[in-house]
Design an enzyme around this catalytic site. Structure first.
Site, PDB file in Angstrom:
ATOM      1  N   CYS A   2       5.778  -2.668   3.297  1.00 47.31           N
ATOM      2  CA  CYS A   2       7.024  -2.809   4.073  1.00 47.31           C
ATOM      3  C   CYS A   2       6.808  -3.070   5.716  1.00 47.31           C
ATOM      4  O   CYS A   2       5.970  -2.172   6.292  1.00 47.31           O
ATOM      5  CB  CYS A   2       8.017  -1.972   3.922  1.00 47.31           C
ATOM      6  SG  CYS A   2       8.442  -1.690   1.889  1.00 47.31           S
ATOM      7  N   ARG A  27       0.519  -7.356   5.824  1.00 44.61           N
ATOM      8  CA  ARG A  27       0.744  -6.235   4.952  1.00 44.61           C
ATOM      9  C   ARG A  27       1.082  -6.192   3.677  1.00 44.61           C
ATOM     10  O   ARG A  27       0.926  -5.529   3.057  1.00 44.61           O
ATOM     11  CB  ARG A  27       1.766  -5.424   5.812  1.00 44.61           C
ATOM     12  CG  ARG A  27       1.457  -5.183   7.290  1.00 44.61           C
ATOM     13  CD  ARG A  27       2.635  -4.718   8.115  1.00 44.61           C
ATOM     14  NE  ARG A  27       3.095  -3.272   7.499  1.00 44.61           N
ATOM     15  CZ  ARG A  27       2.914  -2.246   8.296  1.00 44.61           C
ATOM     16  NH1 ARG A  27       2.223  -2.331   9.391  1.00 44.61           N
ATOM     17  NH2 ARG A  27       3.471  -1.148   7.894  1.00 44.61           N
ATOM     18  N   TRP A  73       7.995  -4.299  -0.015  1.00 41.67           N
ATOM     19  CA  TRP A  73       7.106  -4.189  -0.965  1.00 41.67           C
ATOM     20  C   TRP A  73       7.633  -3.223  -1.983  1.00 41.67           C
ATOM     21  O   TRP A  73       7.954  -1.982  -1.633  1.00 41.67           O
ATOM     22  CB  TRP A  73       5.914  -3.466  -0.285  1.00 41.67           C
ATOM     23  CG  TRP A  73       4.807  -3.784  -1.425  1.00 41.67           C
ATOM     24  CD1 TRP A  73       3.990  -4.677  -1.570  1.00 41.67           C
ATOM     25  CD2 TRP A  73       4.221  -2.369  -2.122  1.00 41.67           C
ATOM     26  NE1 TRP A  73       2.682  -4.347  -2.446  1.00 41.67           N
ATOM     27  CE2 TRP A  73       3.029  -3.038  -2.873  1.00 41.67           C
ATOM     28  CE3 TRP A  73       4.425  -1.329  -2.044  1.00 41.67           C
ATOM     29  CZ2 TRP A  73       2.259  -2.283  -3.636  1.00 41.67           C
ATOM     30  CZ3 TRP A  73       3.830  -0.359  -3.042  1.00 41.67           C
ATOM     31  CH2 TRP A  73       2.636  -0.917  -3.624  1.00 41.67           C
ATOM     32  N   ASN A  98      11.284   1.994   5.869  1.00 39.28           N
ATOM     33  CA  ASN A  98      10.068   1.905   5.334  1.00 39.28           C
ATOM     34  C   ASN A  98       9.977   3.228   4.864  1.00 39.28           C
ATOM     35  O   ASN A  98      10.229   4.257   5.666  1.00 39.28           O
ATOM     36  CB  ASN A  98       8.916   1.559   6.468  1.00 39.28           C
ATOM     37  CG  ASN A  98       8.841   0.323   6.569  1.00 39.28           C
ATOM     38  OD1 ASN A  98       9.376  -0.592   6.059  1.00 39.28           O
ATOM     39  ND2 ASN A  98       7.649  -0.190   7.517  1.00 39.28           N
ATOM     40  N   GLY A  99       9.219   3.572   3.764  1.00 40.50           N
ATOM     41  CA  GLY A  99       9.124   4.803   3.203  1.00 40.50           C
ATOM     42  C   GLY A  99       9.889   5.103   2.201  1.00 40.50           C
ATOM     43  O   GLY A  99      10.282   4.117   1.599  1.00 40.50           O
ATOM     44  N   GLU A 484     -17.517  -0.700  -5.151  1.00 42.41           N
ATOM     45  CA  GLU A 484     -16.924  -1.799  -4.134  1.00 42.41           C
ATOM     46  C   GLU A 484     -16.624  -3.040  -4.490  1.00 42.41           C
ATOM     47  O   GLU A 484     -15.868  -3.840  -4.367  1.00 42.41           O
ATOM     48  CB  GLU A 484     -17.315  -1.344  -2.883  1.00 42.41           C
ATOM     49  CG  GLU A 484     -16.908  -2.311  -1.799  1.00 42.41           C
ATOM     50  CD  GLU A 484     -15.414  -2.273  -1.320  1.00 42.41           C
ATOM     51  OE1 GLU A 484     -14.738  -1.585  -1.918  1.00 42.41           O
ATOM     52  OE2 GLU A 484     -14.918  -3.195  -0.580  1.00 42.41           O
ATOM     53  N   LYS A 488     -13.397  -5.466  -5.092  1.00 39.60           N
ATOM     54  CA  LYS A 488     -13.198  -6.822  -4.566  1.00 39.60           C
ATOM     55  C   LYS A 488     -12.683  -7.785  -5.485  1.00 39.60           C
ATOM     56  O   LYS A 488     -12.167  -8.723  -5.365  1.00 39.60           O
ATOM     57  CB  LYS A 488     -14.611  -7.380  -3.621  1.00 39.60           C
ATOM     58  CG  LYS A 488     -14.771  -6.473  -2.558  1.00 39.60           C
ATOM     59  CD  LYS A 488     -13.948  -6.791  -1.439  1.00 39.60           C
ATOM     60  CE  LYS A 488     -12.785  -6.001  -1.490  1.00 39.60           C
ATOM     61  NZ  LYS A 488     -12.861  -4.566  -0.703  1.00 39.60           N
ATOM     62  N   GLU A 491      -9.675  -7.360  -7.042  1.00 35.25           N
ATOM     63  CA  GLU A 491      -8.361  -7.506  -6.279  1.00 35.25           C
ATOM     64  C   GLU A 491      -7.815  -8.915  -6.065  1.00 35.25           C
ATOM     65  O   GLU A 491      -6.887  -9.174  -5.836  1.00 35.25           O
ATOM     66  CB  GLU A 491      -8.610  -6.955  -4.776  1.00 35.25           C
ATOM     67  CG  GLU A 491      -8.530  -5.594  -4.592  1.00 35.25           C
ATOM     68  CD  GLU A 491      -8.697  -5.264  -2.909  1.00 35.25           C
ATOM     69  OE1 GLU A 491     -10.131  -5.211  -2.701  1.00 35.25           O
ATOM     70  OE2 GLU A 491      -7.758  -4.848  -2.635  1.00 35.25           O
ATOM     71  N   HIS A 507     -24.250   5.432 -22.447  1.00 37.38           N
ATOM     72  CA  HIS A 507     -23.390   6.538 -22.944  1.00 37.38           C
ATOM     73  C   HIS A 507     -22.030   6.012 -23.372  1.00 37.38           C
ATOM     74  O   HIS A 507     -21.041   6.767 -23.600  1.00 37.38           O
ATOM     75  CB  HIS A 507     -23.163   7.582 -21.802  1.00 37.38           C
ATOM     76  CG  HIS A 507     -24.614   8.274 -21.324  1.00 37.38           C
ATOM     77  ND1 HIS A 507     -25.153   9.050 -22.465  1.00 37.38           N
ATOM     78  CD2 HIS A 507     -25.302   8.136 -20.432  1.00 37.38           C
ATOM     79  CE1 HIS A 507     -26.234   9.486 -21.760  1.00 37.38           C
ATOM     80  NE2 HIS A 507     -26.547   9.085 -20.687  1.00 37.38           N
ATOM     81  N   LYS A 606      -1.600  -4.448   2.513  1.00 34.29           N
ATOM     82  CA  LYS A 606      -2.490  -4.104   3.309  1.00 34.29           C
ATOM     83  C   LYS A 606      -2.667  -2.874   3.973  1.00 34.29           C
ATOM     84  O   LYS A 606      -3.712  -1.773   4.077  1.00 34.29           O
ATOM     85  CB  LYS A 606      -2.730  -4.938   4.525  1.00 34.29           C
ATOM     86  CG  LYS A 606      -3.905  -4.805   5.540  1.00 34.29           C
ATOM     87  CD  LYS A 606      -5.176  -5.342   5.102  1.00 34.29           C
ATOM     88  CE  LYS A 606      -6.278  -4.994   5.990  1.00 34.29           C
ATOM     89  NZ  LYS A 606      -7.683  -4.971   4.922  1.00 34.29           N
TER      90      LYS A 606
END
Ligand code: AGP
Length: 611
Positions: A2, A27, A73, A98-99, A484, A488, A491, A507, A606
């Site tokens: 947000c 964001r 968001w 926000n929050g 990582e 990527k 995402e 395994h 973000k």
């Protein structure tokens, strides 16, 4: 996540609010809205699902000199116009938030009993009704907000306007970042300064518990006890250059290419002739390093993978290092050994889980707190004893790239400083340090060389466009690099990708191998190469297709089942920093084939400022 923008001026603020929201788009969000008090003193409310451009289309007739705006968001209630902010009560008050309000159910029940009608499923709506209720009892806008925040449990950054007091913008902060931009005859609020680049350079960061009365000519800040307080006036260094694509199709691509420059800047002023300098890290760095016997590193997502790579360096250098995901760390008990440095890693410096972990750590007896961060004005920076900046420059693509490689470079520098203390008095420079420094100097050029492999990576990416799953393999410090790489790919291309330490294949995950499961491996020429080769043979023997980024001296060859892309030989310590770059490019080009929204992948933000 947000974003908040608010403005009070003598000119029309609607274009400022819309432009500010556009600047916060990076964001991540799913809906947007604004509320402006117009010349007739009524609240004009506009909200829409999707892009800020959709909101802009319905705002052409909105004008006024005070207003608040928001990108949402979703947390409580799905993305929908009715759940988008601002929320209003009795058409009197508008709030952006926000929050997360944790006691929203209790407040909702009592407000319903008092006759308030709810039009959204959000936790935020209780805030605006509570403010309205206090105003109905006779409180002015500021007092009503002050009373309301005293009744809230949870986190908030708030911007509030009321048509009853069209000359006052009220801001409040607890747990969610909020700052006040200072203009000439106009003032602003925003969740981060990038929203205000064209209108304000000077700004004040509100601290937890602060409330502010903002008019076009004045700003008064009060702490949680209601005492008037002075907060430092800072100057922003942000500029529009960093927020433009500069000829690239996507910010992610631009940021991958910027790694050469970013790493050069991370190293700038921090290397002596054959050693790592400590003074540039800050006056208290030496003392903090002297106090450190072991490390606890806490972070999220990509930053957690940076910590996981660094653990290999720290422990090779004799420094005990424990690494943990922040959202797990904060909800368990801890045993803290004397002399343990608590380190956080965060690109944004605003990740709520990491921030909460730091706040908790401060009560647990760690020797000091150190933050590795990219954003100078951020919450983690302010809360830490020492911050070592990564100097990546602004990162806009949701998928972190240059932030990760500069974190790794910074962590290697820190590891070298701590290693010196493990070797002796912390002053003596030995051959290994000189060797690492030499290699670090070559790193920007080597990154450039890897980026030049892009055409071959594009050819490789064509094998992934129609795949639903992928496995990533690595060993040692390249296991977190594989993680990582998998992050990527998932995402931005939405392909399900998992990473395994290659020795773990047998395994369980080996059962997944068939021709529809591409297996990506990173194969530097290190002491684990022969072990890795055996693991890759296990894949080939089961008909798996391999895509390997390998040192050109590894002896690995392309054939019908295996595509090998050669990387020039590189020193072991810096190899992970280099080997992640082709994985970033692979994810980018697969996403390009899939036609996804690369810079703003679905469901992601973000800056993750909620739990
Ligand atoms: C990276 O590609 C992600 N978008 C995400 O995992 C990110 O690294 C994580 O949310 C932590 O963010 P931070 O570094 O700003 O704390």
């Amino acid at each position: 996540m947000c974003g908040i923008v608010g403005a009070i001026s003598n000119r029309d603020v609607t274009p400022i609010l819309v432009d500010g929201l556009k600047r916060l788009e990076y964001r991540g969000y799913d809906s947007a809205g604004l509320a402006v008090v117009d010349a007739q003193q009524s609240l004009d409310l506009k909200r829409s699902v999707g892009r800020v451009a959709n909101l802009e289309k319905i705002c052409s007739d909105v004008t006024g000199t005070i207003g608040v705006a928001h990108t949402r968001w979703a947390t409580h209630g799905r993305p929908a116009q009715r759940n988008a902010h601002p929320h209003t009560s009795s058409s009197q008050v508008a709030v952006v938030h926000n929050g997360i309000i944790e006691n929203h159910q209790e407040l909702r029940a009592s407000q319903k009993a008092a006759g308030f009608v709810f039009s959204s499923e959000t936790d935020t709506e209780v805030i605006v009704h509570q403010i309205d209720w206090h105003m109905q009892q006779g409180a002015g806008l500021f007092k009503a907000v002050q009373k309301t925040v005293g009744e809230l449990e949870g986190a908030y950054g708030l911007g509030v306007v009321s048509k009853q007091q069209p000359d006052l913008l009220v801001a409040a902060r607890s747990g969610s970042p909020l700052l006040i931009g200072l203009g000439e005859g106009e003032n602003f609020i925003a969740s981060d300064m990038s929203a205000l680049i064209p209108v304000a350079q000077k700004y004040i960061v509100l601290e937890d518990g602060d409330l502010a009365k903002i008019t076009s000519n004045s700003v008064e800040v009060f702490d949680s006890n209601g005492q008037a307080v002075e907060r430092e006036i800072r100057t922003s260094t942000l500029s529009d250059d960093e927020t433009e694509l500069g000829g690239f199709a996507h910010f992610m691509k631009k940021e991958i290419h910027e790694q050469t420059r970013a790493i050069t800047e991370t190293l700038e002023g921090r290397l002596g002739a054959n050693n790592v300098l400590e003074l540039p890290f800050g006056e208290n760095a030496r003392e903090i390093f002297d106090n450190t016997k072991e490390l606890k590193i806490v972070a999220c997502g990509t930053s957690f993978y940076a910590a996981s790579v660094a653990r290999y360096w720290f422990e090779e250098f004799g420094i005990k290092c424990d690494v943990e995901i922040a959202s797990e760390y904060r909800y368990r008990k801890h045993v803290v050994n004397p002399g343990t440095l608590f380190m956080t890693i965060s690109q944004s410096g605003e990740t709520l889980d990491t921030m909460a972990a730091l706040e908790m750590a401060k009560t647990l007896g760690y020797s000091n707190t150190l933050c590795v961060c990219n954003v100078p004005e951020s919450s983690l920076v302010r809360a830490s004893d020492l911050t070592i900046f990564t100097h990546a420059g602004r990162e806009i693509g949701v998928a972190s790239t240059k932030a990760f490689t500069t974190q790794l470079v910074t962590l290697l520098l820190i590891a070298v400083c701590l290693r010196r203390r493990m070797q002796g008095d912390g002053r003596r420079i030995d051959d290994m340090e000189s060797e690492i420094v030499r290699e670090l100097r070559t790193l920007p050029q080597q990154i450039d060389n890897v980026i030049e492999l892009e055409e071959q990576i594009i050819a490789m990416s064509k094998h992934f466009g129609n795949k639903e799953h992928a496995l990533f393999l690595g060993r040692g410090a390249h296991f977190p690099i594989a993680m990582e790489g998998a992050l990527k790919l998932k995402e931005i291309s939405y392909i399900h990708a998992e990473a395994y330490a290659a020795g773990e294949l047998k395994h369980g995950p080996l059962a997944l191998i068939d021709e529809d499961m591409p297996v990506v491996a990173v194969a530097p020429n290190d002491e684990l190469l022969e072990k890795l080769k055996s693991n890759l043979e296990e894949v080939r023997a089961r008909g798996g297709k391999l895509f390997v980024f390998a040192d050109e001296e590894s002896g690995l060859q392309s054939d019908d089942e295996t595509m090998v892309l050669n990387v020039a030989p590189v020193h072991n310590h810096i190899a992970p920093i280099l080997y992640v770059v082709p994985l970033q490019l692979l994810a980018y080009h697969v996403a390009l084939i899939k036609g996804t929204d690369i810079d703003k992948p679905r469901n992601l933000a973000k800056s993750v400022t909620v739990e």
